[in-house]
Design a protein around this motif. Sequence first.
Motif, PDB file in Angstrom:
ATOM      1  N   GLN A  93       0.831  -1.204   0.000  1.00  0.00           N
ATOM      2  CA  GLN A  93       0.000   0.000   0.000  1.00  0.00           C
ATOM      3  C   GLN A  93       0.861   1.247   0.000  1.00  0.00           C
ATOM      4  OE1 GLN A  93      -3.648  -0.005  -0.042  1.00  0.00           O
ATOM      5  NE2 GLN A  93      -2.989   2.006  -0.804  1.00  0.00           N
ATOM      6  N   ALA A  94       1.964   1.214   0.754  1.00  0.00           N
ATOM      7  CA  ALA A  94       2.851   2.378   0.803  1.00  0.00           C
ATOM      8  C   ALA A  94       3.483   2.640  -0.550  1.00  0.00           C
ATOM      9  CB  ALA A  94       3.935   2.167   1.865  1.00  0.00           C
ATOM     10  N   HIS A  95       3.895   1.574  -1.232  1.00  0.00           N
ATOM     11  CA  HIS A  95       4.482   1.728  -2.567  1.00  0.00           C
ATOM     12  C   HIS A  95       3.464   2.359  -3.520  1.00  0.00           C
ATOM     13  CE1 HIS A  95       7.339   0.473  -5.824  1.00  0.00           C
ATOM     14  NE2 HIS A  95       6.234   0.575  -6.527  1.00  0.00           N
ATOM     15  N   ILE A  96       2.237   1.876  -3.462  1.00  0.00           N
ATOM     16  CA  ILE A  96       1.176   2.421  -4.309  1.00  0.00           C
ATOM     17  C   ILE A  96       0.942   3.897  -3.982  1.00  0.00           C
ATOM     18  CG2 ILE A  96      -1.319   2.332  -4.748  1.00  0.00           C
ATOM     19  CD1 ILE A  96      -1.108  -0.724  -4.414  1.00  0.00           C
ATOM     20  N   ASN A  97       0.903   4.227  -2.698  1.00  0.00           N
ATOM     21  CA  ASN A  97       0.638   5.612  -2.294  1.00  0.00           C
ATOM     22  C   ASN A  97       1.708   6.562  -2.815  1.00  0.00           C
ATOM     23  OD1 ASN A  97      -1.606   4.683  -0.945  1.00  0.00           O
ATOM     24  ND2 ASN A  97      -0.701   4.812   1.087  1.00  0.00           N
ATOM     25  N   VAL A  98       2.977   6.159  -2.720  1.00  0.00           N
ATOM     26  CA  VAL A  98       4.069   7.007  -3.208  1.00  0.00           C
ATOM     27  C   VAL A  98       4.036   7.083  -4.730  1.00  0.00           C
ATOM     28  CG1 VAL A  98       6.576   7.260  -3.382  1.00  0.00           C
ATOM     29  CG2 VAL A  98       5.546   6.581  -1.208  1.00  0.00           C
ATOM     30  N   LEU A  99       3.875   5.929  -5.352  1.00  0.00           N
ATOM     31  CA  LEU A  99       3.908   5.854  -6.816  1.00  0.00           C
ATOM     32  C   LEU A  99       2.827   6.712  -7.462  1.00  0.00           C
ATOM     33  CD1 LEU A  99       4.976   4.347  -9.404  1.00  0.00           C
ATOM     34  CD2 LEU A  99       3.134   2.703  -9.000  1.00  0.00           C
ATOM     35  N   LEU A 100       1.631   6.687  -6.875  1.00  0.00           N
ATOM     36  CA  LEU A 100       0.491   7.356  -7.497  1.00  0.00           C
ATOM     37  C   LEU A 100       0.165   8.693  -6.836  1.00  0.00           C
ATOM     38  CD1 LEU A 100      -1.815   4.236  -8.041  1.00  0.00           C
ATOM     39  CD2 LEU A 100      -0.075   5.183  -9.555  1.00  0.00           C
ATOM     40  N   SER A 101       1.131   9.252  -6.137  1.00  0.00           N
ATOM     41  CA  SER A 101       0.917  10.522  -5.449  1.00  0.00           C
ATOM     42  C   SER A 101       0.849  11.702  -6.409  1.00  0.00           C
ATOM     43  CB  SER A 101       2.055  10.761  -4.448  1.00  0.00           C
ATOM     44  OG  SER A 101       3.291  10.944  -5.133  1.00  0.00           O
ATOM     45  N   GLY A 102       1.270  11.497  -7.652  1.00  0.00           N
ATOM     46  CA  GLY A 102       1.303  12.582  -8.619  1.00  0.00           C
ATOM     47  C   GLY A 102       2.608  13.348  -8.597  1.00  0.00           C
ATOM     48  N   ASP A 103       3.538  12.912  -7.759  1.00  0.00           N
ATOM     49  CA  ASP A 103       4.836  13.569  -7.628  1.00  0.00           C
ATOM     50  C   ASP A 103       5.622  13.449  -8.933  1.00  0.00           C
ATOM     51  OD1 ASP A 103       6.950  14.209  -5.052  1.00  0.00           O
ATOM     52  OD2 ASP A 103       7.807  13.622  -6.970  1.00  0.00           O
ATOM     53  N   ASP A 104       6.113  14.572  -9.453  1.00  0.00           N
ATOM     54  CA  ASP A 104       6.849  14.557 -10.714  1.00  0.00           C
ATOM     55  C   ASP A 104       8.158  13.788 -10.604  1.00  0.00           C
ATOM     56  OD1 ASP A 104       4.930  16.067 -12.060  1.00  0.00           O
ATOM     57  OD2 ASP A 104       5.879  17.972 -11.563  1.00  0.00           O
ATOM     58  N   LEU A 105       8.809  13.835  -9.443  1.00  0.00           N
ATOM     59  CA  LEU A 105      10.060  13.107  -9.272  1.00  0.00           C
ATOM     60  C   LEU A 105       9.852  11.613  -9.456  1.00  0.00           C
ATOM     61  CD1 LEU A 105      10.867  15.877  -7.913  1.00  0.00           C
ATOM     62  CD2 LEU A 105      12.307  14.531  -6.379  1.00  0.00           C
ATOM     63  N   THR A 106       8.772  11.089  -8.887  1.00  0.00           N
ATOM     64  CA  THR A 106       8.489   9.663  -9.010  1.00  0.00           C
ATOM     65  C   THR A 106       8.159   9.301 -10.449  1.00  0.00           C
ATOM     66  OG1 THR A 106       7.617   9.668  -6.743  1.00  0.00           O
ATOM     67  CG2 THR A 106       7.072   7.774  -8.134  1.00  0.00           C
ATOM     68  N   TYR A 107       7.410  10.163 -11.133  1.00  0.00           N
ATOM     69  CA  TYR A 107       7.078   9.914 -12.535  1.00  0.00           C
ATOM     70  C   TYR A 107       8.353   9.833 -13.375  1.00  0.00           C
ATOM     71  CZ  TYR A 107       4.897  10.438 -17.115  1.00  0.00           C
ATOM     72  OH  TYR A 107       4.509  10.242 -18.416  1.00  0.00           O
ATOM     73  N   VAL A 108       9.268  10.776 -13.169  1.00  0.00           N
ATOM     74  CA  VAL A 108      10.524  10.789 -13.918  1.00  0.00           C
ATOM     75  C   VAL A 108      11.340   9.543 -13.602  1.00  0.00           C
ATOM     76  CG1 VAL A 108      12.734  11.999 -14.214  1.00  0.00           C
ATOM     77  CG2 VAL A 108      10.597  13.295 -14.163  1.00  0.00           C
ATOM     78  N   LEU A 109      11.348   9.119 -12.334  1.00  0.00           N
ATOM     79  CA  LEU A 109      12.059   7.913 -11.952  1.00  0.00           C
ATOM     80  C   LEU A 109      11.580   6.714 -12.758  1.00  0.00           C
ATOM     81  CD1 LEU A 109      13.875   6.223 -10.007  1.00  0.00           C
ATOM     82  CD2 LEU A 109      11.901   6.101  -8.467  1.00  0.00           C
ATOM     83  N   LEU A 110      10.283   6.610 -12.959  1.00  0.00           N
ATOM     84  CA  LEU A 110       9.710   5.469 -13.664  1.00  0.00           C
ATOM     85  C   LEU A 110       9.959   5.494 -15.169  1.00  0.00           C
ATOM     86  CD1 LEU A 110       6.230   5.147 -11.913  1.00  0.00           C
ATOM     87  CD2 LEU A 110       8.202   3.638 -11.642  1.00  0.00           C
ATOM     88  N   PHE A 111       9.946   6.690 -15.767  1.00  0.00           N
ATOM     89  CA  PHE A 111       9.896   6.753 -17.228  1.00  0.00           C
ATOM     90  C   PHE A 111      11.114   7.362 -17.917  1.00  0.00           C
ATOM     91  CE2 PHE A 111       5.417   6.696 -15.822  1.00  0.00           C
ATOM     92  CZ  PHE A 111       5.030   5.518 -16.444  1.00  0.00           C
ATOM     93  N   GLU A 112      12.126   7.756 -17.152  1.00  0.00           N
ATOM     94  CA  GLU A 112      13.308   8.324 -17.810  1.00  0.00           C
ATOM     95  C   GLU A 112      14.574   7.489 -17.618  1.00  0.00           C
ATOM     96  OE1 GLU A 112      13.660  10.518 -19.961  1.00  0.00           O
ATOM     97  OE2 GLU A 112      11.911  11.828 -19.871  1.00  0.00           O
ATOM     98  N   TRP A 113      14.408   6.204 -17.288  1.00  0.00           N
ATOM     99  CA  TRP A 113      15.576   5.329 -17.148  1.00  0.00           C
ATOM    100  C   TRP A 113      16.419   5.314 -18.419  1.00  0.00           C
ATOM    101  CZ3 TRP A 113      17.388   2.823 -12.892  1.00  0.00           C
ATOM    102  CH2 TRP A 113      16.533   2.741 -11.786  1.00  0.00           C
ATOM    103  N   ARG A 114      15.764   5.338 -19.560  1.00  0.00           N
ATOM    104  CA  ARG A 114      16.476   5.236 -20.835  1.00  0.00           C
ATOM    105  C   ARG A 114      17.422   6.405 -21.062  1.00  0.00           C
ATOM    106  NH1 ARG A 114      11.521   7.235 -21.477  1.00  0.00           N
ATOM    107  NH2 ARG A 114      11.182   9.081 -22.789  1.00  0.00           N
TER     108      ARG A 114
END
Length: 206
Positions: A93-114
């Motif tokens: 649940q904590a992972h989901i809460n952080v992941l889907l918080s809308g935080d731009d840093l988390t979004y970039v972490l997920l999608f800018e690995w390349r």
Amino acid sequence: MTRHEPLCADTERERILFTAARLFREYGFEKTTVREIAKACDLLPGSLHYRYRAKEDILVDMMGVAIEKTIQGITEAISGTQDPLQQVRAALQAHINVLLSGDDLTYVLLFEWRSLRGDARKEIIRERDRYERCWATMLDALKEQRLIRLDVDTHLFRLIGLGAINWMATWYKKGGEYSLDEIGESLWSVISRGILAPTHADMRKI
């Protein structure tokens, strides 16, 4: 300041990272320039360069901060129980809460690995592995106590499970059909049915 310390009272670093994350999310890492980041932060390019030698250094720092935030989230979530099953449930649940918080840093972490190359990529992989070791420890505890089936490959389960959770960022909408708690409960129900040992199957209802 070590590279990935929490932001705390470092307001300039916070402003740079959150501003850059917003630009990276909106325009992509490759299309965003250092000059644009500096302008959005109301800084001269030289002042930004004094803190970060290159744009990739900004990306690495924000990814490290996002990973640290996620680690802190699950650490706090599991601190209230010694029950290994409930720790996994709370961590999910904590992972989901952080992941889907809308935080731009988390979004970039997920999608800018390349966008990462060489040593920068290796550094973030080390940070990612540090987070995944938290999960490995919890899952190994479940197996050692025979709370999950012995035939469950915990390494493969962790890879598939975290991958599925991270994909939620592509479809979740705040205020949409499902709340974060509903998503977490549904996920726990599906996962627990698949991995719990028969003698502990009723634990999924707790």
